[in-house]
Enzyme design. Structure first.
Site, PDB file in Angstrom:
ATOM      1  CB  SER A   1     -97.109 -21.568 -66.879  1.00  0.00           C
ATOM      2  OG  SER A   1     -96.166 -21.515 -67.919  1.00  0.00           O
TER       3      SER A   1
HETATM    4  N1  SAH Z   1     -93.805 -17.321 -69.308  1.00  0.00           N
HETATM    5  C1  SAH Z   1     -94.994 -17.040 -70.085  1.00  0.00           C
HETATM    6  C2  SAH Z   1     -95.525 -18.267 -70.775  1.00  0.00           C
HETATM    7  C3  SAH Z   1     -94.685 -18.617 -71.912  1.00  0.00           C
HETATM    8  S1  SAH Z   1     -95.333 -19.699 -73.138  1.00  0.00           S
HETATM    9  C4  SAH Z   1     -96.085 -16.406 -69.269  1.00  0.00           C
HETATM   10  O1  SAH Z   1     -95.940 -16.294 -68.041  1.00  0.00           O
HETATM   11  O2  SAH Z   1     -97.080 -15.992 -69.863  1.00  0.00           O
HETATM   12  C5  SAH Z   1     -93.823 -19.899 -74.029  1.00  0.00           C
HETATM   13  C6  SAH Z   1     -93.366 -18.694 -74.807  1.00  0.00           C
HETATM   14  O3  SAH Z   1     -92.087 -19.000 -75.333  1.00  0.00           O
HETATM   15  C7  SAH Z   1     -94.249 -18.341 -76.003  1.00  0.00           C
HETATM   16  O4  SAH Z   1     -94.666 -17.027 -75.927  1.00  0.00           O
HETATM   17  C8  SAH Z   1     -93.335 -18.592 -77.198  1.00  0.00           C
HETATM   18  O5  SAH Z   1     -93.558 -17.699 -78.274  1.00  0.00           O
HETATM   19  C9  SAH Z   1     -91.966 -18.365 -76.577  1.00  0.00           C
HETATM   20  N2  SAH Z   1     -90.841 -18.959 -77.299  1.00  0.00           N
HETATM   21  C10 SAH Z   1     -90.775 -20.147 -77.948  1.00  0.00           C
HETATM   22  N3  SAH Z   1     -89.549 -20.334 -78.478  1.00  0.00           N
HETATM   23  C11 SAH Z   1     -88.818 -19.226 -78.161  1.00  0.00           C
HETATM   24  C12 SAH Z   1     -87.481 -18.810 -78.419  1.00  0.00           C
HETATM   25  N4  SAH Z   1     -86.619 -19.549 -79.132  1.00  0.00           N
HETATM   26  N5  SAH Z   1     -87.074 -17.613 -77.928  1.00  0.00           N
HETATM   27  C13 SAH Z   1     -87.916 -16.825 -77.211  1.00  0.00           C
HETATM   28  N6  SAH Z   1     -89.189 -17.172 -76.944  1.00  0.00           N
HETATM   29  C14 SAH Z   1     -89.637 -18.354 -77.401  1.00  0.00           C
END
Ligand code: SAH
Length: 213
Positions: A59
């Site tokens: 993000s």
């Molecule tokens: N917070 C992260 C950015 C996350 S992007 C950072 O600082 O880099 C969103 C993430 O959520 C992705 O890696 C995706 O694989 C994960 N995601 C999506 N659905 C999910 C679920 N049901 N459980 C766990 N992770 C999930």
């Protein structure tokens, strides 16, 4: 990088109204460039989200700070994060709370982030591989829950795993845009506040979108 990071804090965060001192300090301390793919490191401190492996994104700094501020942490809390991604936001949260449990559904991303966080010394972050829409009942309840992927609604298990007075920050809406919400549990009622428009990759799982459209 240090200089770029301090400029990011001033121009992207303070100027846009992030006031919480601990949040500004944490954003100034976590080396974001270590969480970004090597070929994009020169862009680490720009005012934008950046691509990660597996089609995911890290993000924009302002959004990470906004969510961290909305969680109103004082340093003693147990925090649950859904969506580890690069581990960057988990690292920021780890400087603001006592323990951070972060869940990622993609095993490769989770393992890489776990190693990175350990190597950088963020020892109070615990990475778990599973569908985070069901939360992490074994360590519930949580004082704060941060969902860093977009959901069509607030998954019920996350609501249920909030402690009394606990805050849940989550982007809720459609596939292409969402509104950032903060839910606070007060005496078995839930108070909801809105924090403006955001764009996240989808939350995929049993209690959110069931497949990647
Ligand atoms: N917070 C992260 C950015 C996350 S992007 C950072 O600082 O880099 C969103 C993430 O959520 C992705 O890696 C995706 O694989 C994960 N995601 C999506 N659905 C999910 C679920 N049901 N459980 C766990 N992770 C999930």
């Amino acid at each position: 990088m240090e200089h770029q990071r301090q400029r990011m804090v001033q121009t992207q965060l303070e100027k846009r109204g992030i006031r919480n001192h601990a949040v500004l300090q944490a954003m100034g301390a976590v080396p974001r460039h270590q969480f970004v793919p090597e070929e994009l490191q020169a862009h680490s401190y720009e005012d934008r989200a950046l691509p990660l492996a597996e089609g995911q994104t890290i993000s924009q700094p302002f959004i990470v700070a906004l969510m961290a501020e909305a969680l109103m942490l004082h340093g003693t809390e147990r925090v649950l994060e859904i969506g580890t991604g690069s581990g960057y936001s988990a690292a920021v949260l780890s400087l603001l709370a006592a323990e951070v449990y972060t869940i990622e559904r993609l095993e490769k991303l989770a393992r890489a982030s776990e190693e990175r966080l350990a190597a950088l010394g963020f020892s109070n972050v615990h990475v778990v591989v599973r569908d985070g829409t069901g939360g992490l009942p074994e360590h519930a309840p949580y004082d704060a829950i941060c969902v860093t992927a977009a959901s069509p609604w607030v998954p019920l298990p996350l609501r249920q795993q909030l402690a009394e007075g606990g805050r849940l920050v989550i982007p809720v809406g459609g596939r292409s845009e969402q509104i950032l919400l903060r839910l606070t549990r007060r005496n078995d009622a839930i108070v909801t506040e809105r924090f403006g428009g955001v764009r996240f990759v989808p939350l995929l799982g049993e209690h959110a979108w069931k497949y990647d459209a």
